[in-house]
Design an enzyme around this catalytic site. Structure first.
Site, PDB file in Angstrom:
ATOM      1  N   ASN A 261       0.865  -1.181   0.000  1.00 33.73           N
ATOM      2  CA  ASN A 261       0.000   0.000   0.000  1.00 33.73           C
ATOM      3  C   ASN A 261       0.900   1.229   0.000  1.00 33.73           C
ATOM      4  O   ASN A 261       1.462   1.591   1.022  1.00 33.73           O
ATOM      5  CB  ASN A 261      -0.896  -0.014   1.249  1.00 33.73           C
ATOM      6  CG  ASN A 261      -1.758   1.238   1.344  1.00 33.73           C
ATOM      7  OD1 ASN A 261      -1.854   2.019   0.394  1.00 33.73           O
ATOM      8  ND2 ASN A 261      -2.395   1.429   2.491  1.00 33.73           N
TER       9      ASN A 261
ATOM     10  N   LYS B 194       0.120   4.239  -0.340  1.00 31.80           N
ATOM     11  CA  LYS B 194      -0.526   5.427   0.248  1.00 31.80           C
ATOM     12  C   LYS B 194      -0.279   6.646  -0.665  1.00 31.80           C
ATOM     13  O   LYS B 194      -0.220   6.479  -1.885  1.00 31.80           O
ATOM     14  CB  LYS B 194      -0.041   5.640   1.684  1.00 31.80           C
ATOM     15  CG  LYS B 194      -0.259   4.384   2.554  1.00 31.80           C
ATOM     16  CD  LYS B 194      -0.014   4.632   4.016  1.00 31.80           C
ATOM     17  CE  LYS B 194      -0.272   3.345   4.789  1.00 31.80           C
ATOM     18  NZ  LYS B 194      -0.130   3.525   6.237  1.00 31.80           N
TER      19      LYS B 194
ATOM     20  N   HIS C 237      -9.467   1.035   5.107  1.00 28.78           N
ATOM     21  CA  HIS C 237      -8.180   1.212   5.789  1.00 28.78           C
ATOM     22  C   HIS C 237      -8.385   2.153   6.984  1.00 28.78           C
ATOM     23  O   HIS C 237      -9.212   3.052   6.943  1.00 28.78           O
ATOM     24  CB  HIS C 237      -7.146   1.788   4.823  1.00 28.78           C
ATOM     25  CG  HIS C 237      -5.754   1.780   5.370  1.00 28.78           C
ATOM     26  ND1 HIS C 237      -5.296   2.766   6.230  1.00 28.78           N
ATOM     27  CD2 HIS C 237      -4.726   0.919   5.200  1.00 28.78           C
ATOM     28  CE1 HIS C 237      -4.042   2.497   6.553  1.00 28.78           C
ATOM     29  NE2 HIS C 237      -3.670   1.377   5.957  1.00 28.78           N
TER      30      HIS C 237
ATOM     31  N   GLU D 256      -6.811   4.600   7.982  1.00 27.27           N
ATOM     32  CA  GLU D 256      -6.683   6.036   7.670  1.00 27.27           C
ATOM     33  C   GLU D 256      -7.957   6.553   7.019  1.00 27.27           C
ATOM     34  O   GLU D 256      -8.318   7.725   7.194  1.00 27.27           O
ATOM     35  CB  GLU D 256      -5.446   6.255   6.780  1.00 27.27           C
ATOM     36  CG  GLU D 256      -4.166   6.058   7.593  1.00 27.27           C
ATOM     37  CD  GLU D 256      -2.973   5.579   6.786  1.00 27.27           C
ATOM     38  OE1 GLU D 256      -3.031   5.580   5.534  1.00 27.27           O
ATOM     39  OE2 GLU D 256      -1.975   5.179   7.427  1.00 27.27           O
TER      40      GLU D 256
ATOM     41  N   GLU E 151      -5.224  -4.904  10.631  1.00 27.75           N
ATOM     42  CA  GLU E 151      -4.214  -3.886  10.870  1.00 27.75           C
ATOM     43  C   GLU E 151      -4.445  -3.227  12.222  1.00 27.75           C
ATOM     44  O   GLU E 151      -5.295  -2.335  12.345  1.00 27.75           O
ATOM     45  CB  GLU E 151      -4.282  -2.816   9.781  1.00 27.75           C
ATOM     46  CG  GLU E 151      -3.939  -3.316   8.395  1.00 27.75           C
ATOM     47  CD  GLU E 151      -3.653  -2.165   7.447  1.00 27.75           C
ATOM     48  OE1 GLU E 151      -2.575  -2.105   6.899  1.00 27.75           O
ATOM     49  OE2 GLU E 151      -4.537  -1.301   7.303  1.00 27.75           O
TER      50      GLU E 151
ATOM     51  N   GLY F 183       2.765   2.306  10.843  1.00 25.28           N
ATOM     52  CA  GLY F 183       3.685   3.420  10.668  1.00 25.28           C
ATOM     53  C   GLY F 183       4.331   3.898  11.946  1.00 25.28           C
ATOM     54  O   GLY F 183       4.915   4.980  11.982  1.00 25.28           O
TER      55      GLY F 183
ATOM     56  N   SER G  81       3.662  -2.339  10.269  1.00 21.57           N
ATOM     57  CA  SER G  81       5.117  -2.366  10.416  1.00 21.57           C
ATOM     58  C   SER G  81       5.717  -3.729  10.076  1.00 21.57           C
ATOM     59  O   SER G  81       6.626  -4.211  10.763  1.00 21.57           O
ATOM     60  CB  SER G  81       5.522  -1.932  11.830  1.00 21.57           C
ATOM     61  OG  SER G  81       5.121  -0.593  12.067  1.00 21.57           O
TER      62      SER G  81
END
Length: 251
Positions: A9, A11, A94, A96, A166, A172, A212
């Site tokens: 991904n 992003k 996701h 985000e 996730e 991240g 990660s």
């Protein structure tokens, strides 16, 4: 036996030229062959170029889409548009999208149905916040997201869905769930699917881990019985690190 699936991904990263070089590097360096399914999910404006550069050697996915097929929805792309430029996958829900852009389970669910109707594979993300984990709510949060995001999805359709767990606190941040922590949640997700769709469907659905993932921890995470691949963020932006994760999926 479930085929491992490693998806990058990207992003909101890369330029067009960098993205083309990256996917070509992955395509040329990937020695896993049919043993591992590999895809990159690029920014929407580059999808056409990335799909062309991938040359069918690496799958390509969008990072989001809108649930309507067409119309006055400024700034959005449809599942059909993603398919038209060569995508096979779309990431949906996701963290985000959920936590920055406010997408609800109902929003994600509409998109899941649109993506399935377009003949693409949805990668449906679920995962808990740090405070939810620390308060013992991980199972409840994941179950709510699973059932809400997949409402109305039939058993036949479910066989075409990929789930990505996730933990938001590990995205991240450099933090990573231990293999035992990840496996516990993955096993719980499979149990949820078994309860709703039956064992045959549940055992066929791949559950990726995201958070990660790096070359040095991929093999241990992917050796867990219910971890069937990875949705990779930062480590997918360099061909050598992404290839290292793909290698970790080969066992």
């Amino acid at each position: 036996m479930r085929r491992p699936f490693i998806a990058g991904n990207w992003k909101m990263n890369t330029t067009k030229a960098d993205g083309i070089a990256l996917v070509q590097g992955v395509a040329e360096g990937n020695t896993a062959g049919e043993a591992v399914e590999v895809a990159v999910c690029a920014p929407s404006v580059y999808l056409d170029a990335i799909a062309t550069a991938a040359g069918g050697k690496v799958g390509v996915g969008a990072q989001n889409c809108y649930h309507e097929a067409s119309g006055a929805f400024t700034g959005e792309i449809s599942a059909a548009m993603a398919k038209d430029v060569g995508c096979q996958y779309v990431i949906l829900g996701h963290s985000e999208r959920r936590h920055i852009f406010g997408e609800s389970n109902a929003d994600v669910c509409k998109k899941v149905h649109a993506v399935l109707a377009a003949g693409l594979t949805p990668i449906v993300c679920v995962g808990e916040l740090l405070e939810e984990r620390e308060s013992g709510k991980t199972s409840d949060v994941v179950a709510e997201q699973m059932y809400g995001s997949l409402a109305g999805v039939t058993a036949e359709q479910m066989a075409s869905v990929v789930i990505a767990y996730e933990p938001v606190w590990a995205i991240g941040t450099g933090k990573v769930a231990t293999p035992e922590q990840a496996e516990e949640v993955h096993a719980g997700i499979r149990a949820l699917m078994t309860a709703k769709y039956g064992e045959s469907v549940s055992e066929s659905v791949r559950i990726q881990y995201g958070g990660s993932v790096k070359p040095d921890n991929a093999a241990e995470l992917l050796s867990q019985p219910n971890i069937d691949g990875a949705l990779v963020g930062g480590a997918s932006l360099k061909a050598d690190s992404f290839l290292g994760i793909i290698a970790g999926a080969q066992g």
